[in-house]
Design an enzyme around this catalytic site. Structure first.
Site, PDB file in Angstrom:
ATOM      1  N   ASP A   1     115.792  40.641 -17.364  1.00 54.91           N
ATOM      2  CA  ASP A   1     115.211  39.216 -17.522  1.00 54.91           C
ATOM      3  C   ASP A   1     116.176  38.238 -17.556  1.00 54.91           C
ATOM      4  O   ASP A   1     117.309  38.223 -16.809  1.00 54.91           O
ATOM      5  CB  ASP A   1     114.292  39.359 -19.020  1.00 54.91           C
TER       6      ASP A   1
ATOM      7  N   HIS B   1     111.890  32.941 -21.145  1.00 62.81           N
ATOM      8  CA  HIS B   1     111.167  34.075 -20.479  1.00 62.81           C
ATOM      9  C   HIS B   1     111.782  35.358 -21.326  1.00 62.81           C
ATOM     10  O   HIS B   1     110.946  36.040 -21.736  1.00 62.81           O
ATOM     11  CB  HIS B   1     111.239  33.912 -19.170  1.00 62.81           C
TER      12      HIS B   1
ATOM     13  N   SER C   1     103.929  39.189 -17.449  1.00 60.02           N
ATOM     14  CA  SER C   1     105.277  39.335 -18.043  1.00 60.02           C
ATOM     15  C   SER C   1     105.254  39.614 -19.333  1.00 60.02           C
ATOM     16  O   SER C   1     105.961  40.092 -20.175  1.00 60.02           O
ATOM     17  CB  SER C   1     105.940  38.280 -17.719  1.00 60.02           C
TER      18      SER C   1
END
Length: 756
Positions: free
Chosen positions: A132, A209, A537
């Protein structure tokens, strides 16, 4: 996190040299130093006499597989590709990023002592790795207060870097953190300027994220968490007892890119470090690469991970609701679609005639907003002013609340239009659009209320009938439970797979809409910030967390067994009754191409009864069935492979689903189930099919005992339909009265057309 190829980047690299990935398949021995030396010697064999390998070598892949990434000319890459030990040489690619209540909704409340969460001791002993954007380690959600010692088998490290002290950043929760950027730098042709891109040359997360996905998968308990008061509750990950390891492979250049070489290196190191689960919220661009095309680093990296017992969970993509948009379609990958949860944020809209309408928003302002309500009327000879057409120069919006209609589902353009209302001095906006669970929440103290086209039209009628239309927008509230339904998210990519339509994808759906989880505070002295994010995601780490719980409970289960347990026990109807819909234009009843087996149901997955297990031999059968060459397959496996002279049927791959994209004649396929329930069990088949599609199972009863744990059966599917049409859906369910083992069936008939 999703990626799109950015070919323009290659123009800034050395005009004569580019980064190439040299893939050599399985390593032939376990001496990593010798492997590295071999890679350098191989590179040296094609370099000029004045060039040294260390100046051009970027990565040596030596754990899960053998290979390397290096800068070289096209001619040098061609020479390497012709060597007998080389499977494939491919150009490095770039990709572009996309992107509380959910665990209780899934039945994993920490209060219940009988659910999977507590049976598995919250995932204790399991290690979840994530590829990630990095992680923000100081957050309270990554505290290790209740955890014991780090598993002794762990080989990973906590790398130090910019604003990231490895000795302090990691603990018994976050046990590893690495970063990989050399593939990006080599292709870009210069060192990555982290400060210029608001990034960190370290495992630290600049965007949020990776922090968000990590906290969903395995974050610790944090009470009284919310986003400015919305979604108030206790935030935690699916497996709060599990350990986390971050592999930062994505960087903030041009908004967020990753290089194939870095992603592949992340897989390689994670395999060697000892992770049990890999959560990969990444996807390549369409069209898809084949599983033996080494430009697909996720497919290749995940193959080696799964072969070593690591379950790889990947995002299906955010390109829905169009068909054939699903990504990460290899059968060894666990592909996750996104669904909604039973939570909404009702927001009152009170018109000047005292009529109150309930919209949906994430407006967290302290006070109501009262203002004149306007709509951009134009002449019939002019183009309609849709929401997407607004600009910050539209001064007619100053001090007013604006009603607008969205023209289509282009979320980026819609977000820009809404932002323009605020920049122009507008006090709020009411967006009328087709049904969707997306809410504009980039600026949560700015009221943006979403309504349907029907409600928007009613509001427009009020504006046109009133001499001085007024409106009052009140702050949003949080509502949980009935009558809010579960849907497959509009943006979630759909099947069938464009690469192998006989392999059902996605596999499963999980919560991925407005998920509250941790984000960086961008201030290392504070320990808590939370935000709502949406995307496959966010759905992916939900499944990763559930996989960790199952792995803790059943340490000897293979990735395929875990995947089967989750797929065959999934929900295909609302928990409160009624069907599950897939958002689209128009919405429709959800089918296997929307959500695979259904909505993940973790407690039932903990006791599936039967599983459809697979190993490397089954995946080789799949590769042979796809018609790939013996040499390509052999380089990916432990030993030379010779596919049967008669090509195997892809329909016989032992999946917990049946998909026939072209039924031309009566077709017989086989499946094998393994009993993981009571030793003495008797299962009977139950068929659900559509008129015109006939399904027969032989035998119709499966009897297990201490000597019989694995049984194969055949399925015959015929059609009385004489037209070419779309897919018909049904199911095959085995039940012993307690366990319900359901496999979705998708069939499309094909009748030859005469040209005479």
């Amino acid at each position: 996190m999703h990626y799109h190829v950015l070919p323009a980047l290659a123009a800034v690299a050395d005009s004569n040299r580019n980064v190439y990935i040299v893939y050599m398949g399985k390593r032939q021995h376990h001496d990593v130093e010798l492997l590295t030396e071999t890679h350098h010697d191989m590179l040296a064999s094609v370099l000029g006499s004045e060039e040294t390998p260390k100046d051009f070598m970027i990565y040596s892949y030596k754990y899960g597989f053998s290979g390397f990434a290096a800068k070289m000319t096209k001619d040098q890459a061609q020479k390497l590709s012709e060597l007998p030990d080389v499977v494939h040489v491919t150009r490095n690619r770039f990709y572009k990023l996309k992107t509380t209540r959910s665990w209780d909704y899934l039945g994993l409340s920490s209060i219940s002592l009988s659910n999977l969460l507590n049976k598995s001791k919250m995932g204790n002993g399991v290690i979840i790795g994530l590829l990630d954007t990095g992680i923000w380690p100081e957050l309270q959600v990554f505290n290790d207060e209740t955890l014991g010692q780090i598993p002794s088998r762990w080989k990973g490290v906590c790398e130090s870097g910019e604003h990231f002290d490895g000795a302090k950043a990691c603990n018994r929760k976050l046990i590893g953190a690495r970063y990989f950027v050399r593939g990006l730098e080599a292709e870009y042709g210069q060192l990555y300027n982290a400060s210029e891109n608001d990034d960190y040359m370290s495992p630290r997360d600049p965007s949020g994220h990776g922090t968000h996905t990590s906290s969903i998968a395995g974050g610790s308990f944090v009470a009284n968490a919310s986003c400015d008061g919305l979604g108030l509750g206790t935030v935690r990950g699916g497996a709060p007892g599990a350990r986390l390891a971050m592999y930062k492979v994505c960087w903030r250049l041009y908004g967020g890119v990753c290089a194939d070489a870095d992603v592949l290196k992340g897989f390689d190191e994670a395999i060697n470090d000892g992770v049990d689960v890999l959560s990969v919220s990444l996807a390549a661009d369409m069209p898809l690469y084949s599983e033996v095309d080494h430009r697909g680093s996720i497919s290749i990296g995940s193959f080696h991970a799964v072969e070593r017992g690591v379950t790889v969970v990947c995002a299906a993509g955010n390109a829905g609701p169009s068909a054939e948009t699903v990504q990460n379609t290899a059968p060894w990958i666990f592909t996750v679609a996104a669904s909604t949860v039973d939570r909404s944020f009702p927001t009152p809209i009170t018109l000047g005639n005292n009529h109150t309408i309930i919209g949906q928003a994430m407006f967290t302002g302290k006070d109501t907003v009262s203002a004149t309500l306007v709509y951009p009327e134009v002449s019939d000879l002019m183009v309609t002013r849709f929401c997407e057409s607004f600009s910050s120069g539209d001064d007619w919006m100053v001090g007013k609340v604006v009603l607008c209609f969205a023209s289509d589902y282009n979320q980026s353009l819609l977000d820009d239009g809404i932002s323009s209302v605020k920049k122009a001095g507008g006090l709020g906006v009411i967006v009328s659009r087709s049904a969707s669970n997306y809410f504009y929440s980039s600026v949560t103290n700015f009221p943006c209320v979403q309504v349907t086209y029907e409600i928007g039209t009613q509001i427009l009628y009020y504006i046109r009938s009133a001499s001085n239309p007024q409106v009052r927008l009140s702050p949003s509230r949080t509502y949980i439970g009935k009558p809010i339904s579960t849907n497959v998210a509009y943006f979630s990519s759909r099947g069938p797979s464009s690469n192998a339509p006989a392999i059902l994808k996605p596999d499963i759906a999980a919560p991925g809409v407005q998920i509250l989880a941790a984000i960086p505070t961008f201030d290392e002295t504070t320990n808590g910030a939370f935000a709502f994010l949406s995307g496959t995601s966010m759905a992916t780490p939900h499944v990763s967390g559930i996989v960790a719980l199952l792995k803790s409970l059943y340490q000897d289960w293979s990735p395929a067994a875990i995947k089967s347990a989750i797929i065959t026990t999934a929900l295909t109807a609302q928990q409160s009754g009624g069907p599950i819909f897939a958002e689209g234009e128009p919405p429709k009843l959800a089918d296997p191409f929307d959500f695979g087996g259904g909505i993940v149901n973790p407690n039932n997955a903990a006791d599936p009864g039967l599983v459809y297990d697979m190993n490397t031999e089954d995946y080789v059968q799949y590769l042979c069935a796809m018609g790939y060459s013996n040499s390509d397959i052999s380089q990916v496996t432990e030993h030379p492979i010779t596919c049967p002279s008669k090509q195997p049927s892809i329909l016989d791959v032992n999946l917990p689903s049946i998909t026939i994209p072209s039924l031309k004649k009566p077709t017989i396929l086989t499946r094998t189930v393994t009993n993981v329930g009571p030793i003495n069990s008797k299962y009977k088949a139950n068929i659900e099919s559509t008129s015109g599609i006939n399904i027969a199972v032989k035998p119709e009863t499966l009897i297990f005992n201490s000597k019989t744990k694995i049984i194969s059966f055949s399925v015959m599917i015929t059609s009385t339909l004489n037209v070419n049409a779309g897919y018909y859906f049904g199911s095959l369910t085995w039940t012993d009265g307690v366990h319900v083992v359901r496999s979705p069936i998708s069939v499309r008939t094909e009748v030859a057309e005469s040209i005479f």
